[in-house]
Design an enzyme around this catalytic site. Structure first.
Site, short mmCIF file in Angstrom:
data_model
loop_
_atom_site.label_atom_id
_atom_site.label_comp_id
_atom_site.label_asym_id
_atom_site.label_seq_id
_atom_site.Cartn_x
_atom_site.Cartn_y
_atom_site.Cartn_z
N CYS A 69 60.88 -44.83 69.28
CA CYS A 69 60.08 -44.25 68.20
C CYS A 69 59.41 -45.35 67.37
O CYS A 69 60.03 -46.35 67.03
CB CYS A 69 60.96 -43.38 67.31
N CYS A 146 66.21 -37.48 62.58
CA CYS A 146 65.46 -38.51 61.87
C CYS A 146 66.24 -38.83 60.59
O CYS A 146 66.19 -38.08 59.62
CB CYS A 146 64.04 -38.06 61.53
N GLN A 246 54.64 -38.52 46.26
CA GLN A 246 55.53 -39.63 46.57
C GLN A 246 56.55 -39.15 47.61
O GLN A 246 57.10 -38.06 47.51
CB GLN A 246 56.24 -40.12 45.32
N PHE A 273 43.72 -42.69 38.96
CA PHE A 273 44.21 -42.30 40.28
C PHE A 273 45.51 -41.51 40.08
O PHE A 273 46.54 -41.79 40.69
CB PHE A 273 44.46 -43.52 41.18
N GLU A 293 41.31 -38.41 38.50
CA GLU A 293 41.67 -38.33 39.92
C GLU A 293 40.48 -37.78 40.69
O GLU A 293 39.77 -36.90 40.20
CB GLU A 293 42.89 -37.44 40.09
N CYS A 367 50.85 -49.37 46.82
CA CYS A 367 51.57 -49.29 48.09
C CYS A 367 51.11 -50.39 49.05
O CYS A 367 51.48 -50.39 50.22
CB CYS A 367 51.36 -47.92 48.74
#
Length: 410
Positions: A69, A146, A246, A273, A293, A367
């Site tokens: 994976c 998972c 998130q 944002f 946004e 991020c």
């Protein structure tokens, strides 16, 4: 292509081991610093590596699908060096922009806590495969477990596979976004077969059997049994179908704590944002907030939440593409503090306007350490001092890292 012995000295930004040789770096998938590996080398990459000396930091992966994976890359690295590596990714990104700063220890994510998953489904004969793509491949791994997902999603995998089979396109793949909310799973299919309208009754029945909160196909809400709510610091937000949030509740809380601490006692805050109001709603407990946004669905969800009395300070919002039309200096003047949390491309245009503003405090959330470092460089050159940098590990076992940086006007 020749076989040779390689000594791994560091981890690259994607989690590959790196051996420094006379011919330049060689990248070795799955290798760890301190290990000795024997492999054929071609074009700077090791082929079919065999580990001869193992690192004491090597541990057994927790998932049966790990070898194939492509969802995780570092289940074989012990927790402490893994978190240290994530901090080092941020340090390197800052150094590349000439920024010398102390990076705090990485805030750890929670195993099994990822509430949002983007899965892929496809046909394999008469069977439906549901999962993630193999490493460096278009082939799909049909997952049975998972460990990074919320157990509610993992337990629903068999039912979601059956549901996906009803709307699979004749060719190509189906995208499936699953979000665990306080009301149950919110499921959104994208690129479904165009004839799904003929199966609305079947899809609705299966959604009820799975006890989904909501089912959306190609942007159309087919069934909403309960509003799929997210808890934003005690305020309920109805999630946008397939929209961004998130990925883990634990990381969201950690990011929010860092943002609130960074803003401090500011009375007026601009949240740029802003998404569905992850930070804005929490900030509005003690400050007047203006949110901006570009995504219409996110703004609609934010607006809906504000229609109920929440005991907040004054909150205003606007739909605005901040990459093309950032708040300019004059618009920034009323704010004591600004928070921005842009997509991976960063907030260069907005950072340039902030660099020339008189805003006292800026909290940058990102991020992508590389674009964050670029934006911080702009702000520092504009007279801001970097106060703190804190990584947050939202995506366990992956190279991805969230960062919160606090700056003050000197």
């Amino acid at each position: 292509m020749s076989e040779r012995e390689l000594i791994i000295s560091e981890l690259g930004h994607r989690g590959d081991g790196i051996a420094q040789t006379d011919n330049g770096p060689v990248y070795v998938e799955g290798a760890l610093p301190g290990e000795t590996v024997r492999a054929n080398v071609a074009d700077g990459r090791a082929k079919n590596p065999v580990i001869e000396t193992r690192s004491p930091d090597r541990i057994a992966p927790v998932c049966r699908h790990y070898e194939t994976c492509g969802g995780c890359s570092l289940q074989h690295l012990a927790p402490a060096p893994y978190l240290a590596w994530k901090s080092s990714l941020v340090e390197k990104a800052l150094r590349d922009r000439g920024i010398v700063a102390t990076v705090s220890d990485t805030v750890s994510a929670t195993e099994g806590g990822r509430r949002r998953a983007v899965l892929t489904a496809t046909r394999a004969g008469r069977h439906t495969l549901l999962g993630y793509h193999e490493k460096a491949s278009h082939r799909l791994v049909d997952i049975a477990e998972c460990p990074v997902l919320d157990p509610a999603i993992t337990n629903a995998l068999p039912g979601l596979r059956v549901l996906a089979g009803e709307v699979l396109p004749k060719k190509g793949e189906l995208r499936l976004t699953v979000l665990a909310t306080t009301a149950g799973l919110d499921v959104a299919f994208d690129k479904a077969d165009k004839g799904y309208e003929k199966k609305i009754a079947v899809l609705s029945r299966k959604a009820v059997e799975l006890d989904l909160a909501r089912l959306t196909v190609n942007g159309e809400v087919l069934l909403e049994i309960r509003p799929p709510l997210l808890d934003m610091g005690g305020i309920g937000i109805t999630a946008a179908p397939g929209g961004f949030t998130q990925a883990t509740a634990a990381a969201e809380e950690a990011l929010s704590r860092l943002v609130l601490a960074g803003v401090g006692k500011a009375r007026t805050v601009a949240d740029l944002f802003s998404g569905v109001g992850t930070f804005a709603l929490r900030l509005a407990r003690s400050a007047n907030v203006h949110a901006a946004e570009g995504d219409a669905a996110a703004i609609a969800a934010f607006d809906k939440a504000l229609r109920k009395p929440q005991g907040l300070k004054k909150v205003t919002f606007e739909r605005r593409d901040l990459s093309r039309r950032p708040l300019v200096r004059e618009e920034l003047e009323p704010y004591d503090a600004v928070v921005f949390d842009p997509p991976r491309a960063g907030a260069q245009a907005q950072a340039e306007q902030l660099a020339g503003s008189k805003v006292k405090t800026i909290v940058a959330v990102s991020c992508n350490p590389a674009t964050l470092a670029r934006d911080l460089r702009i702000l520092i050159d504009g007279g801001y001092a970097l106060q703190s940098v804190t990584p947050v590990d939202q995506f366990l076992f992956s190279p991805h890292i969230e960062v919160v940086a606090v700056l003050k006007r000197e």
